[in-house]
Design a protein around this motif. Structure first.
Motif, PDB file in Angstrom:
ATOM      1  N   PHE A   1       0.814  -1.213   0.000  1.00 57.40           N
ATOM      2  CA  PHE A   1       0.000   0.000   0.000  1.00 57.40           C
ATOM      3  C   PHE A   1       0.855   1.275   0.000  1.00 57.40           C
ATOM      4  CE2 PHE A   1      -3.996  -2.306   1.128  1.00 57.40           C
ATOM      5  CZ  PHE A   1      -4.793  -1.724   0.152  1.00 57.40           C
ATOM      6  N   LYS A   2       2.089   1.178   0.407  1.00 58.65           N
ATOM      7  CA  LYS A   2       2.988   2.341   0.332  1.00 58.65           C
ATOM      8  C   LYS A   2       3.350   2.678  -1.112  1.00 58.65           C
ATOM      9  CE  LYS A   2       5.141   1.905   4.854  1.00 58.65           C
ATOM     10  NZ  LYS A   2       6.368   1.599   5.601  1.00 58.65           N
ATOM     11  N   THR A   3       3.123   1.738  -2.026  1.00 55.80           N
ATOM     12  CA  THR A   3       3.540   1.933  -3.419  1.00 55.80           C
ATOM     13  C   THR A   3       2.445   2.526  -4.299  1.00 55.80           C
ATOM     14  OG1 THR A   3       2.860  -0.276  -4.187  1.00 55.80           O
ATOM     15  CG2 THR A   3       5.071  -0.080  -3.191  1.00 55.80           C
ATOM     16  N   VAL A   4       1.255   2.750  -3.744  1.00 49.12           N
ATOM     17  CA  VAL A   4       0.133   3.252  -4.533  1.00 49.12           C
ATOM     18  C   VAL A   4      -0.467   4.482  -3.855  1.00 49.12           C
ATOM     19  CG1 VAL A   4      -0.394   1.012  -5.582  1.00 49.12           C
ATOM     20  CG2 VAL A   4      -1.484   1.639  -3.414  1.00 49.12           C
ATOM     21  N   ASP A   5      -1.380   5.128  -4.577  1.00 48.10           N
ATOM     22  CA  ASP A   5      -2.023   6.323  -4.027  1.00 48.10           C
ATOM     23  C   ASP A   5      -3.545   6.165  -4.071  1.00 48.10           C
ATOM     24  OD1 ASP A   5      -2.731   6.702  -6.688  1.00 48.10           O
ATOM     25  OD2 ASP A   5      -1.268   8.299  -6.994  1.00 48.10           O
ATOM     26  N   ASP A   6      -4.237   7.207  -3.623  1.00 48.84           N
ATOM     27  CA  ASP A   6      -5.697   7.140  -3.568  1.00 48.84           C
ATOM     28  C   ASP A   6      -6.320   6.892  -4.939  1.00 48.84           C
ATOM     29  OD1 ASP A   6      -5.550   7.564  -0.853  1.00 48.84           O
ATOM     30  OD2 ASP A   6      -6.174   9.663  -0.945  1.00 48.84           O
ATOM     31  N   GLU A   7      -5.717   7.439  -5.979  1.00 44.57           N
ATOM     32  CA  GLU A   7      -6.242   7.222  -7.333  1.00 44.57           C
ATOM     33  C   GLU A   7      -6.276   5.730  -7.668  1.00 44.57           C
ATOM     34  OE1 GLU A   7      -4.587   8.106 -11.714  1.00 44.57           O
ATOM     35  OE2 GLU A   7      -4.797   9.905 -10.451  1.00 44.57           O
ATOM     36  N   TRP A   8      -5.270   4.990  -7.236  1.00 50.44           N
ATOM     37  CA  TRP A   8      -5.202   3.541  -7.461  1.00 50.44           C
ATOM     38  C   TRP A   8      -6.422   2.841  -6.870  1.00 50.44           C
ATOM     39  CZ3 TRP A   8      -4.957  -0.537  -4.000  1.00 50.44           C
ATOM     40  CH2 TRP A   8      -4.597  -1.778  -4.528  1.00 50.44           C
ATOM     41  N   LEU A   9      -6.903   3.320  -5.708  1.00 50.84           N
ATOM     42  CA  LEU A   9      -8.063   2.699  -5.069  1.00 50.84           C
ATOM     43  C   LEU A   9      -9.288   2.703  -5.983  1.00 50.84           C
ATOM     44  CD1 LEU A   9      -7.924   4.114  -1.435  1.00 50.84           C
ATOM     45  CD2 LEU A   9      -7.537   1.740  -2.124  1.00 50.84           C
ATOM     46  N   TYR A  10      -9.397   3.698  -6.845  1.00 47.09           N
ATOM     47  CA  TYR A  10     -10.583   3.869  -7.668  1.00 47.09           C
ATOM     48  C   TYR A  10     -10.461   3.224  -9.051  1.00 47.09           C
ATOM     49  CZ  TYR A  10     -11.958   6.850  -3.879  1.00 47.09           C
ATOM     50  OH  TYR A  10     -12.287   7.304  -2.626  1.00 47.09           O
ATOM     51  N   ARG A  11      -9.340   2.572  -9.336  1.00 40.81           N
ATOM     52  CA  ARG A  11      -9.197   1.869 -10.622  1.00 40.81           C
ATOM     53  C   ARG A  11     -10.157   0.690 -10.664  1.00 40.81           C
ATOM     54  NH1 ARG A  11      -2.748   1.757 -10.985  1.00 40.81           N
ATOM     55  NH2 ARG A  11      -2.487   4.003 -11.222  1.00 40.81           N
ATOM     56  N   GLN A  12     -10.848   0.570 -11.784  1.00 43.26           N
ATOM     57  CA  GLN A  12     -11.865  -0.472 -11.938  1.00 43.26           C
ATOM     58  C   GLN A  12     -11.359  -1.617 -12.805  1.00 43.26           C
ATOM     59  OE1 GLN A  12     -15.632   1.031 -13.283  1.00 43.26           O
ATOM     60  NE2 GLN A  12     -15.560   2.783 -11.892  1.00 43.26           N
ATOM     61  N   LYS A  13     -11.923  -2.778 -12.533  1.00 41.33           N
ATOM     62  CA  LYS A  13     -11.657  -3.957 -13.346  1.00 41.33           C
ATOM     63  C   LYS A  13     -12.815  -4.917 -13.160  1.00 41.33           C
ATOM     64  CE  LYS A  13      -8.387  -6.732 -11.670  1.00 41.33           C
ATOM     65  NZ  LYS A  13      -7.113  -7.189 -11.146  1.00 41.33           N
ATOM     66  N   GLU A  14     -12.899  -5.902 -14.051  1.00 42.90           N
ATOM     67  CA  GLU A  14     -13.938  -6.916 -13.910  1.00 42.90           C
ATOM     68  C   GLU A  14     -13.655  -7.704 -12.642  1.00 42.90           C
ATOM     69  OE1 GLU A  14     -15.474 -10.772 -16.286  1.00 42.90           O
ATOM     70  OE2 GLU A  14     -15.132  -8.957 -17.485  1.00 42.90           O
ATOM     71  N   PHE A  15     -14.722  -7.961 -11.896  1.00 41.06           N
ATOM     72  CA  PHE A  15     -14.534  -8.583 -10.588  1.00 41.06           C
ATOM     73  C   PHE A  15     -15.337  -9.866 -10.429  1.00 41.06           C
ATOM     74  CE2 PHE A  15     -15.779  -8.715  -5.998  1.00 41.06           C
ATOM     75  CZ  PHE A  15     -14.544  -9.099  -5.507  1.00 41.06           C
ATOM     76  N   SER A  16     -16.627  -9.773 -10.437  1.00 35.72           N
ATOM     77  CA  SER A  16     -17.454 -10.932 -10.139  1.00 35.72           C
ATOM     78  C   SER A  16     -18.622 -10.982 -11.114  1.00 35.72           C
ATOM     79  CB  SER A  16     -17.977 -10.834  -8.706  1.00 35.72           C
ATOM     80  OG  SER A  16     -18.843 -11.904  -8.405  1.00 35.72           O
ATOM     81  N   ARG A  17     -18.768 -12.122 -11.788  1.00 35.75           N
ATOM     82  CA  ARG A  17     -19.867 -12.319 -12.732  1.00 35.75           C
ATOM     83  C   ARG A  17     -19.973 -11.181 -13.736  1.00 35.75           C
ATOM     84  NH1 ARG A  17     -23.757 -13.107  -8.055  1.00 35.75           N
ATOM     85  NH2 ARG A  17     -21.999 -13.628  -6.793  1.00 35.75           N
ATOM     86  N   GLY A  18     -18.817 -10.708 -14.199  1.00 36.62           N
ATOM     87  CA  GLY A  18     -18.787  -9.672 -15.215  1.00 36.62           C
ATOM     88  C   GLY A  18     -19.006  -8.260 -14.701  1.00 36.62           C
ATOM     89  N   ARG A  19     -19.183  -8.100 -13.423  1.00 38.97           N
ATOM     90  CA  ARG A  19     -19.408  -6.771 -12.842  1.00 38.97           C
ATOM     91  C   ARG A  19     -18.081  -6.068 -12.593  1.00 38.97           C
ATOM     92  NH1 ARG A  19     -23.828  -8.649  -8.477  1.00 38.97           N
ATOM     93  NH2 ARG A  19     -25.600  -8.780  -9.876  1.00 38.97           N
ATOM     94  N   GLN A  20     -18.155  -4.762 -12.621  1.00 45.43           N
ATOM     95  CA  GLN A  20     -16.979  -3.941 -12.338  1.00 45.43           C
ATOM     96  C   GLN A  20     -16.852  -3.700 -10.834  1.00 45.43           C
ATOM     97  OE1 GLN A  20     -14.607  -2.385 -14.619  1.00 45.43           O
ATOM     98  NE2 GLN A  20     -15.466  -4.123 -15.731  1.00 45.43           N
ATOM     99  N   ALA A  21     -15.633  -3.628 -10.381  1.00 46.18           N
ATOM    100  CA  ALA A  21     -15.333  -3.238  -9.001  1.00 46.18           C
ATOM    101  C   ALA A  21     -14.040  -2.448  -9.040  1.00 46.18           C
ATOM    102  CB  ALA A  21     -15.180  -4.467  -8.109  1.00 46.18           C
ATOM    103  N   ASN A  22     -13.849  -1.630  -8.031  1.00 48.36           N
ATOM    104  CA  ASN A  22     -12.573  -0.932  -7.949  1.00 48.36           C
ATOM    105  C   ASN A  22     -11.736  -1.541  -6.823  1.00 48.36           C
ATOM    106  OD1 ASN A  22     -13.644   0.289  -5.593  1.00 48.36           O
ATOM    107  ND2 ASN A  22     -14.237   2.134  -6.690  1.00 48.36           N
TER     108      ASN A  22
END
Length: 174
Positions: A126-147
């Motif tokens: 977590f020291k290697t990322v910032d708040d913007e990283w938290l909001y990056r989205q990707k496919e997560f479960s059953r085709g749904r997006q999550a950040n």
């Protein structure tokens, strides 16, 4: 072990961006209450099963470490667990029959060490990322997006949910 001086504050943590610090504050509190829930348990209590389909406290503790490790791999490395990692964490992630068969015979310190080892890596990552990283989205479960924020909230939520099971099992194991 993490600093527990300000365990009841959801606040900034030095070395982390604001949102990450607050997320880690919540994760730290969840871990604090987990550790309190298992304090002084014997190996027999850690291995106790309420019934043939239940999970032991030890399996649930290893599940917390396994889930956290899996999310490290998914969110920071962008991959799934490899065969070697699945050999180490598969029973803890799946629980059920594999967990009952494979996760037993360890003392409390074994589980606490695993939790601490994985958390130490989480804190470094977590020291290697910032708040913007938290909001990056990707496919997560059953085709749904999550950040990433949701995924790490889920790590925390999973521990809190299963900690309730631990408290119930502990009452029956005494």
């Amino acid at each position: 072990m993490q600093n527990m001086d300000n365990i009841f504050l959801i606040t900034d943590i030095p070395g982390y961006t604001p949102q990450i610090g607050r997320l880690l504050s919540m994760m730290n509190y969840a871990r604090y209450t987990t550790i309190e829930a298992v304090k002084d348990l014997s190996q027999e209590q850690l291995d106790f099963l309420l019934d043939p389909q239940s999970n032991s406290i030890g399996a649930l503790l290893l599940h917390f470490a396994g889930v956290e490790y899996a999310y490290q791999v998914e969110t920071f490395e962008g991959r799934e667990l490899n065969a070697e990692e699945l050999a180490e964490w598969g029973a803890a992630l799946d629980l059920g029959d594999a967990g009952r068969a494979e996760i037993k015979g360890h003392d409390l310190q074994f589980y606490l060490n695993k939790l601490e080892e994985v958390r130490r890596r989480t804190l470094e990552l977590f020291k290697t990322v910032d708040d913007e990283w938290l909001y990056r989205q990707k496919e997560f479960s059953r085709g749904r997006q999550a950040n990433h924020y949701f995924m790490w909230f889920h790590v925390c939520e999973d521990e809190i949910n299963h900690r309730g099971q631990i408290r119930l099992i502990r009452k029956r194991a005494n």
